[in-house]
Design a protein around this motif. Structure first.
Motif, PDB file in Angstrom:
ATOM      1  N   GLU A 115       7.680   3.861  13.121  1.00 16.19           N
ATOM      2  CA  GLU A 115       8.730   3.404  14.034  1.00 16.19           C
ATOM      3  C   GLU A 115       8.487   1.960  14.454  1.00 16.19           C
ATOM      4  N   ARG A 116       7.242   1.603  14.687  1.00 18.64           N
ATOM      5  CA  ARG A 116       6.925   0.213  15.024  1.00 18.64           C
ATOM      6  C   ARG A 116       7.364  -0.716  13.903  1.00 18.64           C
ATOM      7  N   ASP A 117       7.100  -0.323  12.668  1.00 19.97           N
ATOM      8  CA  ASP A 117       7.468  -1.153  11.524  1.00 19.97           C
ATOM      9  C   ASP A 117       8.987  -1.277  11.409  1.00 19.97           C
ATOM     10  N   ARG A 118       9.711  -0.187  11.643  1.00 24.27           N
ATOM     11  CA  ARG A 118      11.175  -0.218  11.564  1.00 24.27           C
ATOM     12  C   ARG A 118      11.748  -1.181  12.612  1.00 24.27           C
ATOM     13  N   LEU A 119      11.261  -1.076  13.832  1.00 21.03           N
ATOM     14  CA  LEU A 119      11.755  -1.939  14.897  1.00 21.03           C
ATOM     15  C   LEU A 119      11.361  -3.393  14.674  1.00 21.03           C
ATOM     16  N   ALA A 120      10.144  -3.608  14.206  1.00 21.67           N
ATOM     17  CA  ALA A 120       9.688  -4.973  13.949  1.00 21.67           C
ATOM     18  C   ALA A 120      10.538  -5.641  12.875  1.00 21.67           C
ATOM     19  N   ARG A 121      10.852  -4.895  11.826  1.00 19.59           N
ATOM     20  CA  ARG A 121      11.713  -5.428  10.768  1.00 19.59           C
ATOM     21  C   ARG A 121      13.116  -5.718  11.314  1.00 19.59           C
ATOM     22  N   LEU A 122      13.633  -4.790  12.132  1.00 15.52           N
ATOM     23  CA  LEU A 122      14.968  -4.934  12.691  1.00 15.52           C
ATOM     24  C   LEU A 122      15.086  -6.180  13.561  1.00 15.52           C
ATOM     25  N   TYR A 123      14.084  -6.413  14.410  1.00 15.23           N
ATOM     26  CA  TYR A 123      14.137  -7.525  15.354  1.00 15.23           C
ATOM     27  C   TYR A 123      13.409  -8.775  14.867  1.00 15.23           C
ATOM     28  N   ASP A 124      12.841  -8.708  13.665  1.00 19.46           N
ATOM     29  CA  ASP A 124      12.080  -9.832  13.098  1.00 19.46           C
ATOM     30  C   ASP A 124      11.010 -10.308  14.074  1.00 19.46           C
ATOM     31  N   ILE A 125      10.120  -9.401  14.423  1.00 19.69           N
ATOM     32  CA  ILE A 125       9.022  -9.698  15.329  1.00 19.69           C
ATOM     33  C   ILE A 125       7.754  -9.083  14.756  1.00 19.69           C
ATOM     34  N   HIS A 136       0.851  -1.180   0.000  1.00 21.91           N
ATOM     35  CA  HIS A 136       0.000   0.000   0.000  1.00 21.91           C
ATOM     36  C   HIS A 136       0.893   1.239   0.000  1.00 21.91           C
ATOM     37  N   PRO A 137       0.549   2.272  -0.788  1.00 26.53           N
ATOM     38  CA  PRO A 137       1.407   3.466  -0.845  1.00 26.53           C
ATOM     39  C   PRO A 137       1.562   4.163   0.505  1.00 26.53           C
ATOM     40  N   GLN A 138       0.559   4.066   1.357  1.00 26.80           N
ATOM     41  CA  GLN A 138       0.632   4.642   2.709  1.00 26.80           C
ATOM     42  C   GLN A 138       0.131   3.587   3.699  1.00 26.80           C
ATOM     43  N   PRO A 139       0.953   2.588   3.983  1.00 27.36           N
ATOM     44  CA  PRO A 139       0.477   1.454   4.799  1.00 27.36           C
ATOM     45  C   PRO A 139       0.021   1.837   6.197  1.00 27.36           C
ATOM     46  N   TRP A 140       0.513   2.937   6.738  1.00 29.79           N
ATOM     47  CA  TRP A 140       0.088   3.341   8.081  1.00 29.79           C
ATOM     48  C   TRP A 140      -1.397   3.681   8.131  1.00 29.79           C
ATOM     49  N   ARG A 141      -1.984   3.997   7.000  1.00 27.63           N
ATOM     50  CA  ARG A 141      -3.422   4.310   6.978  1.00 27.63           C
ATOM     51  C   ARG A 141      -4.293   3.066   7.163  1.00 27.63           C
ATOM     52  N   ARG A 142      -3.667   1.911   7.238  1.00 30.89           N
ATOM     53  CA  ARG A 142      -4.422   0.675   7.455  1.00 30.89           C
ATOM     54  C   ARG A 142      -4.518   0.296   8.933  1.00 30.89           C
ATOM     55  N   VAL A 143      -4.056   1.156   9.817  1.00 29.27           N
ATOM     56  CA  VAL A 143      -4.204   0.904  11.250  1.00 29.27           C
ATOM     57  C   VAL A 143      -5.693   0.784  11.582  1.00 29.27           C
ATOM     58  N   ILE A 202       0.416  11.353  14.632  1.00 32.71           N
ATOM     59  CA  ILE A 202       0.874  10.414  15.659  1.00 32.71           C
ATOM     60  C   ILE A 202       0.758   8.983  15.164  1.00 32.71           C
ATOM     61  N   VAL A 203      -0.349   8.669  14.500  1.00 30.00           N
ATOM     62  CA  VAL A 203      -0.515   7.322  13.936  1.00 30.00           C
ATOM     63  C   VAL A 203       0.612   7.026  12.960  1.00 30.00           C
ATOM     64  N   ARG A 204       0.868   7.942  12.058  1.00 29.08           N
ATOM     65  CA  ARG A 204       1.923   7.738  11.054  1.00 29.08           C
ATOM     66  C   ARG A 204       3.281   7.538  11.718  1.00 29.08           C
ATOM     67  N   ALA A 205       3.588   8.371  12.719  1.00 28.97           N
ATOM     68  CA  ALA A 205       4.891   8.280  13.372  1.00 28.97           C
ATOM     69  C   ALA A 205       5.057   6.973  14.145  1.00 28.97           C
ATOM     70  N   LEU A 206       4.033   6.606  14.919  1.00 28.28           N
ATOM     71  CA  LEU A 206       4.122   5.370  15.702  1.00 28.28           C
ATOM     72  C   LEU A 206       4.150   4.150  14.803  1.00 28.28           C
TER      73      LEU A 206
END
Length: 430
Positions: free
Chosen positions: A243-253, A214-221, A236-240
């Protein structure tokens, strides 16, 4: 239902529970074995989406008559190059039997698997008018067997796989071959074989496409629409989410194990400006815990160290950064909450009825025509025609002047669907 009438429980495959194939040598022997089969190929896959970041397959299951069941670990074999080409050659153009194929085909495509023909037992069940179309319900209906299903939401990335998990995975393909034969017979008796083949070809093509982000995946919250035009909340939704996606990818969770959608929306509504207001949002200050009341809880606990490594203060900083954005950098609300970005017809019947009564009347007449066809053919309405196609037709200006067949074809309807509804719908919207 008496005890004598109850379906028999199939607790494990007839030939026993196989080991997992995780070496190239074992895989080559499997390919050679499966090249000698004559039946369709039963196929399924297991993922770890609720636990790990990605959606890749962690286990792939196959069965072919005379070849037994194979459980393959595609992650362990990933270093062996384009190994799936050997399997594609081994099975050739045989039909793949998959229950709810759109769940598994994207993952198969990413691995390099290339089914040439498809039989989707879930769609076949729907076309045949079954009210319950889960695999266990369908095998119960056709084979008088119910499956022992206990690990559907397991963490399939766990190694080594316990025997009862391997048993669960093997049962997913154990009965698909006799099930296909029974269902093909019913499709033929109901005159739906041609319909089914068109649908299977459509699903195979659709499921084998590469996944598009999706071009703006955060809008699927979840529940983001509750923020309406709140641009600071959306920020706030976009920012959280980012960052959640970045950390999840980093830690594979799985992202939801770091921060739930509900917590993101609550933070967006509350907009905490200081430590006291932030602490008041309890859900964002606590580690995400999953409680299912079973063995699955222990699987989630394996990810607790990663969860604890990300402190609540990190989310507080992200929220603060979003609240400090200049107005020009705030996200813009969707253009319209009623009509989608693709300019499709709205879903809300209240909107149709109150704002466009003439179009609403035409849609109700067209739905009535489809409903009658559904009753006559004992086929669900949404299988006969995707509801959005009908809404799009009736949303256009002067739909009565449209060539219904051409319009539905442009929308993506299959030939059997167009042939079935063209005359009745044309007459309904005149």
């Amino acid at each position: 239902m008496s005890i004598e009438q109850m379906p028999r429980l199939l607790s494990e495959p007839h030939a026993g529970v196989p080991d997992v194939i995780s070496t190239h040598e074992a895989f080559e022997r499997m390919c050679e074995r499966f090249s000698t089969g004559a039946s369709s190929l039963a196929a399924d896959a297991e993922r770890a989406s609720g636990f790990r970041y990605g959606h890749e397959d962690w286990l792939v299951q196959f069965k072919r008559e005379g070849c037994g069941i194979a459980l393959v670990d595609p992650i362990a074999l990933a270093d062996d190059g384009d190994y799936w080409a050997d399997f594609n050659d081994a099975v050739g153009d045989t039909t793949w039997i998959i229950h709810d194929s759109l769940q598994d085909l994207p993952g198969f495509t990413e691995l390099g698997l290339e089914p040439k023909q498809l039989f989707d037992s879930e769609l076949a069940a729907r076309m045949l008018g079954l009210h319950h179309v889960g695999l266990a319900a369908v095998t119960e209906h056709y084979l008088d067997l119910t499956l022992a299903k206990e690990h559907s939401a397991a963490d399939w990335s766990y190694r080594p796989l316990p025997r009862d998990w391997r048993n669960y995975a093997a049962l997913d393909v154990e009965l698909l071959i006799p099930l296909e034969r029974k269902m093909r017979n019913d499709l033929d008796n109901q005159g739906k074989t041609g319909w089914a083949e068109e649908e299977f070809a459509y699903l195979l093509k659709k499921g084998s496409r590469n996944r598009h982000n999706h071009p703006q995946p955060w809008r699927r919250v979840s529940h983001i629409t509750s923020l309406h035009n709140d641009r600071w909340g959306l920020a706030i939704v976009r920012a959280l989410w980012t960052e959640r996606d970045r950390l999840a990818r980093l830690y594979d969770i799985a992202p939801s194990l770091l921060l739930s959608d509900a917590s993101i929306i609550e933070a967006a509504r509350q907009k905490p400006h200081n430590a006291k207001e932030f602490r008041a949002i309890r859900s964002i200050n606590q580690r995400v815990r999953m409680h299912t009341g079973g063995e699955q809880d222990k699987m989630f606990e394996r990810y607790a160290p990663i969860q604890r490594s990300i402190k609540p203060s990190h989310w507080k900083d992200i929220i603060q950064q979003a609240l400090e954005l200049p107005s020009a950098e705030l996200p813009v609300p969707p253009v319209s909450p009623v009509v989608s970005e693709e300019n499709k017809a709205p879903h809300s019947m209240k909107f149709w009825r109150e704002k466009h009564p003439q179009r609403y009347a035409g849609l109700m007449a067209a739905k009535s025509a489809i409903s009658q066809i559904s009753q006559d053919t004992k086929t669900p309405m949404d299988v006969i025609l995707k509801p959005q196609y009908l809404r799009n037709l009736c949303w256009t200006d002067e739909p009565e002047k449209r060539n219904v067949a051409e319009f539905l074809a442009d929308q993506g309807a299959r030939n059997w669907q167009i042939d079935l509804v063209d005359e009745s719908v044309s007459r309904a919207i005149m």
